[in-house]
Design an enzyme around this catalytic site. Sequence first.
Site, mmCIF file in Angstrom:
data_model
loop_
_atom_site.group_PDB
_atom_site.id
_atom_site.type_symbol
_atom_site.label_atom_id
_atom_site.label_comp_id
_atom_site.label_asym_id
_atom_site.label_seq_id
_atom_site.Cartn_x
_atom_site.Cartn_y
_atom_site.Cartn_z
ATOM 1 C CG PHE A 76 7.353 -4.834 0.801
ATOM 2 C CD1 PHE A 76 7.148 -5.944 1.606
ATOM 3 C CD2 PHE A 76 8.623 -4.609 0.286
ATOM 4 C CE1 PHE A 76 8.189 -6.818 1.886
ATOM 5 C CE2 PHE A 76 9.672 -5.475 0.559
ATOM 6 C CZ PHE A 76 9.453 -6.584 1.368
ATOM 7 C CB CYS A 77 4.038 -3.034 5.506
ATOM 8 S SG CYS A 77 2.762 -1.849 5.017
ATOM 9 C CB THR A 78 1.069 -7.099 6.511
ATOM 10 O OG1 THR A 78 2.235 -7.509 7.210
ATOM 11 C CG2 THR A 78 0.118 -8.280 6.358
#
Length: 254
Positions: A176-178
């Site tokens: 996951f990331c922003t």
Amino acid sequence: MKDIIIASFYKFIPLNDFESLREPILTKMHEIGIKGTIILAHEGVNGGFAGNREQMNVFYDYLRSDSRFADLHFKETYDSKNPFDKAKVKLRKEIVTMGVQKVDPSYNAGTYLSPEEWHQFIQDPNVILLDTRNDYEYELGTFKNAINPDIENFREFPDYVQRNLIDKKDKKIAMFCTGGIRCEKTTAYMKELGFQHVYQLHDGILNYLESIPESESLWEGKCFVFDDRVAVDQKLDRVYPQLPQDYKYEREQK
């Protein structure tokens, strides 16, 4: 009153003429009054910008008038003031810099999971939950039980994989990331290396925070964002966290 719309977007698509797109896009941003940063590269487009609803709709239509961008998806959040101070359009080698050649997320990215699917999936103890963001982002907030790769910038991520995950190609790995763009590259990169089960949170952390009630959320802390809001809480309201002294706002953008 949150009448400012903040949009983030990206698309991996070959743009042989990306350099010639800079001036027309920048001119249109100035004409409409849109503020933000758009990055163009041979591999595609990435950006974040803000304005009122009328301005945003006009700019959306302008970008989508190019047939290559007709299906652009804009992820919106809201605030009482514009978090950008000017309009910028930058030319880069990559729209998000990982520094690895021949990684093409346009056809080889990992499996997308909706926020609801993700919420269930990462509770499986056999899933390796990996935060692909930088050290200072992780320190502000992350998902419960997520692994911190302890990297200062995205270019260090491939080395982390080689040192720590290369023997786990048969494991389920959730990343996951922003907003999703870094996971497009990390999952494509890992699939190129032979990882068989790589998953990504569709539209990133911001989509999860918007979709999952705070009372049920597996997110802990705040979420860093690359604009003057600095970070948002689980209600997507801006906060002003204490950042580490070595924090550099432009570090990920270089």
